[in-house]
Design an enzyme around this catalytic site. Sequence first.
Site, PDB file in Angstrom:
ATOM      1  N   ASP A  67       0.806  -1.221   0.000  1.00  6.85           N
ATOM      2  CA  ASP A  67       0.000   0.000   0.000  1.00  6.85           C
ATOM      3  C   ASP A  67       0.842   1.276   0.000  1.00  6.85           C
ATOM      4  O   ASP A  67       2.059   1.235   0.203  1.00  6.85           O
ATOM      5  CB  ASP A  67      -0.972   0.004   1.194  1.00  6.85           C
ATOM      6  N   ASN A 136      -7.746  -3.535  14.100  1.00  6.32           N
ATOM      7  CA  ASN A 136      -9.140  -3.831  13.722  1.00  6.32           C
ATOM      8  C   ASN A 136      -9.212  -4.987  12.720  1.00  6.32           C
ATOM      9  O   ASN A 136     -10.250  -5.236  12.124  1.00  6.32           O
ATOM     10  CB  ASN A 136      -9.798  -2.575  13.128  1.00  6.32           C
ATOM     11  N   HIS A 138      -7.331  -5.196   9.937  1.00 10.24           N
ATOM     12  CA  HIS A 138      -7.005  -4.850   8.544  1.00 10.24           C
ATOM     13  C   HIS A 138      -5.694  -5.505   8.093  1.00 10.24           C
ATOM     14  O   HIS A 138      -4.802  -5.775   8.892  1.00 10.24           O
ATOM     15  CB  HIS A 138      -7.016  -3.334   8.301  1.00 10.24           C
ATOM     16  N   GLU A 143      -9.735  -2.270   5.139  1.00  8.01           N
ATOM     17  CA  GLU A 143     -10.349  -2.036   6.451  1.00  8.01           C
ATOM     18  C   GLU A 143     -11.623  -2.874   6.593  1.00  8.01           C
ATOM     19  O   GLU A 143     -12.176  -3.334   5.598  1.00  8.01           O
ATOM     20  CB  GLU A 143     -10.698  -0.541   6.581  1.00  8.01           C
TER      21      GLU A 143
HETATM   22  C1  F6R Z   1       1.460  -1.741   6.189  1.00 11.95           C
HETATM   23  C2  F6R Z   1       0.147  -2.312   6.266  1.00 11.95           C
HETATM   24  C3  F6R Z   1      -0.651  -2.381   7.530  1.00 11.95           C
HETATM   25  C4  F6R Z   1       0.147  -2.826   8.752  1.00 11.95           C
HETATM   26  C5  F6R Z   1      -0.745  -2.879   9.990  1.00 11.95           C
HETATM   27  C6  F6R Z   1       0.017  -3.261  11.233  1.00 11.95           C
HETATM   28  O1  F6R Z   1       1.952  -1.797   4.862  1.00 11.95           O
HETATM   29  O2  F6R Z   1      -0.299  -2.717   5.269  1.00 11.95           O
HETATM   30  O3  F6R Z   1      -1.730  -3.268   7.315  1.00 11.95           O
HETATM   31  O4  F6R Z   1       0.709  -4.075   8.510  1.00 11.95           O
HETATM   32  O5  F6R Z   1      -1.350  -1.640  10.192  1.00 11.95           O
HETATM   33  O6  F6R Z   1       0.915  -2.237  11.534  1.00 11.95           O
HETATM   34  P1  F6R Z   1       1.982  -2.385  12.714  1.00 11.95           P
HETATM   35  O7  F6R Z   1       2.951  -3.414  12.277  1.00 11.95           O
HETATM   36  O8  F6R Z   1       2.585  -1.019  12.808  1.00 11.95           O
HETATM   37  O9  F6R Z   1       1.214  -2.782  13.930  1.00 11.95           O
END
Ligand code: F6R
Length: 242
Positions: A67, A136, A138, A143
């Site tokens: 992303d 959540n 995702h 989301e």
């Molecule tokens: C990042 C991404 C997000 C993260 C997720 C967890 O490219 O796609 O889905 O993997 O928000 O983030 P952390 O590792 O910071 O808890």
Amino acid sequence: MQIIRATDYDHMSRMAANIISAQVIMKPDCVLGLATGSTPIGTYEQLIRWYEKGDLDFSRVRSINLDEYKGLSPENDQSYRYFMNEHLFRHINIKLENTNVPDGLEEDSEKACAAYNEIIRQSGGIDLQLLGLGHNGHIGFNEPSEEFIKETHCVDLAQSTIDANSRFFASMDLVPKQAYTMGIQTIMQAKKIVVVVSGKSKAEIVKAAFFGPCTPKVPASILQLHRDVVLVGDGEALSLVP
Ligand code: F6R
């Protein structure tokens, strides 16, 4: 699904890096799906160490990231392209032209998403996808929603995400309101998926995503239907796993 219980964050990072390095050794021209966020940073650090020791060669590896914020340039230190360059790419011998992140500067969302889908298609498919897990549920920027969106799409960021990000920007106008993300079908088509989770705050969502019902309200729950998923977590994140 295979679960690897690591003792702590460093151990989790080494285990995940081991799986990725096995992939790179077994298939030197593999396609790696990569994630940003705090969790994979230790995994990337470990891969860099092994590269520096001469144990890994990324010269034929291609990468496709999950992303990117819409509106941010690669030079913006909050962009995911910047993150990847800083935390991995500039420390190893991957060719920058073989690395892919959605084009945050493309204002036409349809064009940006179609271009990214084409990059994914032309790559021949992702061999190994590394994922973090949002609180959540995702994955990427997919989301919780009423449906699983299949391919790359533009997402309106939740107000809570915009508010949380605002501390990194000089003014509210500069905070990204949208992002481009790989879709769920693309993630599910990866041959192998490695999910890294760390810390107590992830324990509830790990349980819901991997042991609860499969629903787009918890996007990661679809991973239960994938035939080759490895969940690598530390004791705290896996504390509610049966
Ligand atoms: C990042 C991404 C997000 C993260 C997720 C967890 O490219 O796609 O889905 O993997 O928000 O983030 P952390 O590792 O910071 O808890």
